[in-house]
Design a protein around this motif. Structure first.
Motif, PDB file in Angstrom:
ATOM      1  N   ALA A  52       0.838  -1.206   0.000  1.00 32.47           N
ATOM      2  CA  ALA A  52       0.000   0.000   0.000  1.00 32.47           C
ATOM      3  C   ALA A  52       0.869   1.252   0.000  1.00 32.47           C
ATOM      4  CB  ALA A  52      -0.920  -0.009   1.223  1.00 32.47           C
ATOM      5  N   TYR A  53       1.989   1.191   0.703  1.00 38.04           N
ATOM      6  CA  TYR A  53       2.904   2.340   0.725  1.00 38.04           C
ATOM      7  C   TYR A  53       3.610   2.493  -0.619  1.00 38.04           C
ATOM      8  CZ  TYR A  53       6.580   5.509   2.358  1.00 38.04           C
ATOM      9  OH  TYR A  53       7.431   6.585   2.519  1.00 38.04           O
ATOM     10  N   GLU A  54       4.083   1.376  -1.158  1.00 33.67           N
ATOM     11  CA  GLU A  54       4.792   1.413  -2.445  1.00 33.67           C
ATOM     12  C   GLU A  54       3.897   1.935  -3.567  1.00 33.67           C
ATOM     13  OE1 GLU A  54       7.825  -2.363  -1.659  1.00 33.67           O
ATOM     14  OE2 GLU A  54       5.924  -2.662  -2.714  1.00 33.67           O
ATOM     15  N   LYS A  55       2.608   1.658  -3.462  1.00 29.71           N
ATOM     16  CA  LYS A  55       1.673   2.113  -4.490  1.00 29.71           C
ATOM     17  C   LYS A  55       1.635   3.627  -4.570  1.00 29.71           C
ATOM     18  CE  LYS A  55      -3.072   1.299  -6.090  1.00 29.71           C
ATOM     19  NZ  LYS A  55      -4.362   0.604  -5.785  1.00 29.71           N
ATOM     20  N   LYS A  56       1.804   4.286  -3.431  1.00 30.50           N
ATOM     21  CA  LYS A  56       1.783   5.748  -3.396  1.00 30.50           C
ATOM     22  C   LYS A  56       3.180   6.356  -3.467  1.00 30.50           C
ATOM     23  CE  LYS A  56      -2.474   5.974  -0.658  1.00 30.50           C
ATOM     24  NZ  LYS A  56      -3.097   6.449   0.620  1.00 30.50           N
ATOM     25  N   HIS A  57       4.207   5.520  -3.376  1.00 30.61           N
ATOM     26  CA  HIS A  57       5.596   5.982  -3.448  1.00 30.61           C
ATOM     27  C   HIS A  57       6.317   5.105  -4.465  1.00 30.61           C
ATOM     28  CE1 HIS A  57       4.076   7.242   0.480  1.00 30.61           C
ATOM     29  NE2 HIS A  57       4.949   8.237   0.441  1.00 30.61           N
ATOM     30  N   SER A  58       6.104   5.417  -5.726  1.00 29.02           N
ATOM     31  CA  SER A  58       6.525   4.539  -6.814  1.00 29.02           C
ATOM     32  C   SER A  58       8.036   4.350  -6.904  1.00 29.02           C
ATOM     33  CB  SER A  58       5.999   5.084  -8.151  1.00 29.02           C
ATOM     34  OG  SER A  58       6.493   6.406  -8.381  1.00 29.02           O
ATOM     35  N   LYS A  59       8.795   5.243  -6.301  1.00 28.02           N
ATOM     36  CA  LYS A  59      10.255   5.115  -6.366  1.00 28.02           C
ATOM     37  C   LYS A  59      10.829   4.331  -5.183  1.00 28.02           C
ATOM     38  CE  LYS A  59      11.090   9.288  -9.103  1.00 28.02           C
ATOM     39  NZ  LYS A  59      11.831  10.581  -9.178  1.00 28.02           N
ATOM     40  N   VAL A  60       9.957   3.816  -4.337  1.00 32.58           N
ATOM     41  CA  VAL A  60      10.405   3.092  -3.141  1.00 32.58           C
ATOM     42  C   VAL A  60       9.962   1.638  -3.195  1.00 32.58           C
ATOM     43  CG1 VAL A  60      10.192   2.925  -0.629  1.00 32.58           C
ATOM     44  CG2 VAL A  60      10.360   5.168  -1.721  1.00 32.58           C
ATOM     45  N   THR A  61      10.878   0.745  -2.910  1.00 30.84           N
ATOM     46  CA  THR A  61      10.535  -0.661  -2.685  1.00 30.84           C
ATOM     47  C   THR A  61      10.996  -1.024  -1.273  1.00 30.84           C
ATOM     48  OG1 THR A  61      12.639  -1.441  -3.620  1.00 30.84           O
ATOM     49  CG2 THR A  61      10.761  -1.289  -5.106  1.00 30.84           C
ATOM     50  N   ILE A  62      10.229  -1.862  -0.633  1.00 36.53           N
ATOM     51  CA  ILE A  62      10.508  -2.209   0.763  1.00 36.53           C
ATOM     52  C   ILE A  62      10.720  -3.702   0.894  1.00 36.53           C
ATOM     53  CG2 ILE A  62       9.653  -2.110   3.141  1.00 36.53           C
ATOM     54  CD1 ILE A  62       7.863   0.236   2.220  1.00 36.53           C
ATOM     55  N   ASP A  63      11.831  -4.059   1.523  1.00 34.47           N
ATOM     56  CA  ASP A  63      12.158  -5.461   1.777  1.00 34.47           C
ATOM     57  C   ASP A  63      12.011  -5.715   3.269  1.00 34.47           C
ATOM     58  OD1 ASP A  63      13.139  -8.049   1.728  1.00 34.47           O
ATOM     59  OD2 ASP A  63      15.230  -7.416   1.789  1.00 34.47           O
ATOM     60  N   PHE A  64      11.040  -6.539   3.646  1.00 37.09           N
ATOM     61  CA  PHE A  64      10.842  -6.918   5.043  1.00 37.09           C
ATOM     62  C   PHE A  64      11.780  -8.077   5.343  1.00 37.09           C
ATOM     63  CE2 PHE A  64       8.599  -9.376   8.354  1.00 37.09           C
ATOM     64  CZ  PHE A  64       8.481  -8.402   9.333  1.00 37.09           C
ATOM     65  N   LYS A  65      12.745  -7.838   6.215  1.00 34.59           N
ATOM     66  CA  LYS A  65      13.774  -8.836   6.499  1.00 34.59           C
ATOM     67  C   LYS A  65      13.616  -9.347   7.932  1.00 34.59           C
ATOM     68  CE  LYS A  65      18.810  -9.448   6.741  1.00 34.59           C
ATOM     69  NZ  LYS A  65      20.125  -8.746   6.649  1.00 34.59           N
ATOM     70  N   PRO A  66      12.998 -10.511   8.109  1.00 39.66           N
ATOM     71  CA  PRO A  66      12.808 -11.041   9.459  1.00 39.66           C
ATOM     72  C   PRO A  66      13.983 -11.910   9.914  1.00 39.66           C
ATOM     73  CG  PRO A  66      11.598 -12.380   7.914  1.00 39.66           C
ATOM     74  CD  PRO A  66      12.292 -11.323   7.094  1.00 39.66           C
ATOM     75  N   ILE A  67      14.233 -11.869  11.191  1.00 38.84           N
ATOM     76  CA  ILE A  67      15.266 -12.686  11.823  1.00 38.84           C
ATOM     77  C   ILE A  67      14.603 -13.448  12.959  1.00 38.84           C
ATOM     78  CG2 ILE A  67      17.386 -12.602  13.223  1.00 38.84           C
ATOM     79  CD1 ILE A  67      18.189 -10.132  11.619  1.00 38.84           C
ATOM     80  N   LYS A  68      15.005 -14.670  13.195  1.00 35.48           N
ATOM     81  CA  LYS A  68      14.442 -15.472  14.277  1.00 35.48           C
ATOM     82  C   LYS A  68      14.466 -14.676  15.578  1.00 35.48           C
ATOM     83  CE  LYS A  68      14.932 -20.030  16.440  1.00 35.48           C
ATOM     84  NZ  LYS A  68      15.788 -21.237  16.520  1.00 35.48           N
ATOM     85  N   SER A  69      13.334 -14.658  16.273  1.00 35.60           N
ATOM     86  CA  SER A  69      13.191 -13.787  17.447  1.00 35.60           C
ATOM     87  C   SER A  69      14.249 -14.034  18.500  1.00 35.60           C
ATOM     88  CB  SER A  69      11.793 -13.963  18.055  1.00 35.60           C
ATOM     89  OG  SER A  69      11.592 -15.298  18.480  1.00 35.60           O
ATOM     90  N   THR A  70      14.649 -15.300  18.696  1.00 35.45           N
ATOM     91  CA  THR A  70      15.645 -15.609  19.727  1.00 35.45           C
ATOM     92  C   THR A  70      17.042 -15.118  19.355  1.00 35.45           C
ATOM     93  OG1 THR A  70      15.830 -17.820  18.738  1.00 35.45           O
ATOM     94  CG2 THR A  70      14.408 -17.596  20.667  1.00 35.45           C
TER      95      THR A  70
END
Length: 421
Positions: A52-70
């Motif tokens: 939804a954010y990228e749709k309004k900010h066409s020059k931005v891509t977002i990579d969600f990088k998760p790490i094991k919580s522990t």
């Protein structure tokens, strides 16, 4: 690296380096932002939210990088130090664990950049520096603590949500006789036992009145009401899983979602993962009834802010990262977060993402209590919740309540000084 590539171009060097292909700077090219998190289970949800954010900010891509919580708190300091390739936005543990990153200069102060007018001070506290009072993150979720139960099992066993402690123990006895584990929990993870204590013991030690008495030095953790509250939890051992000391957190979750346990004392943050794992699971909530000898004669719903999102001071894209974090303070993000991940958003004007959570939030508003071991006693080493959990581990192994209280007091008093008010 971008400076090097610019120099190569200026010198007219006639070869290309992979690192010099398309710039991710804000000077007209595509900007790639990395968001670091300890929630791998939320990956699909955040992909939808950030779309939804990228749709309004066409020059931005977002990579969600998760790490094991522990592993997260071990990995995060090194990630924040990276001058290149590090995260732009980071998920931050609330209250105490946040402070070391502030002192190291690894986070961008957000005062005056993010609109948090109308937010409650007690919510913003979770993302502020203890020493300078500045805001370093946008809080994203409020968590409540209560007993989650399997409605089908309760119906099959003709059990109603308990109103009194006698009702509660009678239900546990009936479930145990039927071969069903009454309470799924982990004795291996101290923080889980600390949550058990807050759920079942808060009424016994006195809730917010006791919290204030300790903060001002009028009482401490050797107080008989506090040690009795520890005994309240240790007294539930026969209702816990067999060999509970060896039961890990994911094992306790599976025990409940598989239908082998009827109740799960935990946080509202479990609703999303539980329903995702077992879509047919019918969940209910109830507040633990006041324990015998309770100083508070009504149930309490405890709560705390779960964390925040901050900007890495070493990010190559601080401006764009700040814009993303600013968006995280808006009702648009808050409602997307609440609905997609089934959470209680901290953004004013949003509604919880599930009717069950709406009830939990209403309970917190009407008879809430502070989860003091995180909110007040989480600013030093050892963390209050970890020391309390360790004390409960020892009690489950046979240690006395008095010794457990002394252990908690010794650990917290090593760094906490009461106000004397």
């Amino acid at each position: 690296m971008r400076k090097f590539c610019t120099l190569v171009a200026a010198l007219g060097v006639a070869f290309a380096l992979p690192a010099c292909a398309p710039s991710t700077s804000s000077g007209g090219g595509k900007v790639h932002l990395t968001v670091l998190s300890w929630r791998p289970e939320d990956t699909a949800g955040y992909k939808k939210i950030f779309a939804a954010y990228e749709k309004k900010h066409s020059k931005v891509t977002i990579d969600f990088k998760p790490i094991k919580s522990t592993d997260y708190l071990t990995v995060l300091p090194n990630e924040l130090k990276k001058s290149m390739g590090g995260p732009d936005v980071v998920q931050l543990k609330p209250y105490g664990p946040l402070q070391s990153y502030i002192k190291a200069g690894n986070l961008v102060p957000l005062d005056g950049q993010v609109n948090v007018s109308g937010w409650q001070d007690k919510v913003l506290q979770a993302a502020k520096g203890k020493d300078d009072g500045k805001l370093y993150g946008v809080p994203y979720a409020l968590q409540t603590l209560q007993v989650i139960y399997n409605k089908k099992i309760f119906a099959d066993q003709k059990i109603d949500p308990p109103k009194t402690w006698a009702d509660f123990t009678a239900a546990c006895d009936k479930l145990k006789k039927a071969g069903i584990t009454p309470l799924a929990t982990s004795g291996l993870q101290p923080w889980v036992l600390a949550i058990d204590h807050q759920i079942f013991g808060a009424t016994r030690y006195g809730g917010n009145d006791f919290e204030q008495a300790v903060l001002t030095g009028k009482k401490n953790f050797t107080d008989p009401d506090y040690t009795a509250s520890l005994s309240t939890v240790a007294g539930l051992k026969s209702y816990f899983p067999d060999k509970v000391a060896a039961v890990d957190y994911p094992d306790a979750q599976t025990l409940f979602t598989s239908g082998k346990a009827a109740m799960y004392p935990g946080g509202s943050y479990e609703v999303g993962p539980f329903t995702k794992t077992s879509p047919d699971l019918q969940l209910g909530f109830f507040d633990a009834p006041p324990a015998p000898g309770a100083k508070v004669n009504q149930p309490l719903t405890s709560g705390y802010v779960d964390g925040s999102y901050g900007v890495n001071a070493h990010s190559e894209h601080k401006a764009e990262a700040t814009e993303l974090v600013k968006w995280m303070a808006t009702p648009e993000f808050g409602q997307l977060y609440a609905g997609t991940l089934k959470q209680i958003s901290t953004v004013p004007g949003t509604t919880p993402g599930d009717p069950l959570l709406a009830q939990a939030y209403q309970n917190y508003q009407s008879h809430g209590a502070t989860y003091m071991m995180v909110v007040d006693f989480g600013y030093g080493n050892p963390l209050g919740r970890d020391q309390e959990g360790l004390a409960l581990q020892k009690m489950l192994g046979g240690s006395s309540a008095a010794d457990a209280g002394k252990l908690v007091q010794k650990g917290i008093s090593a760094w906490f000084k009461p106000s004397g008010g």
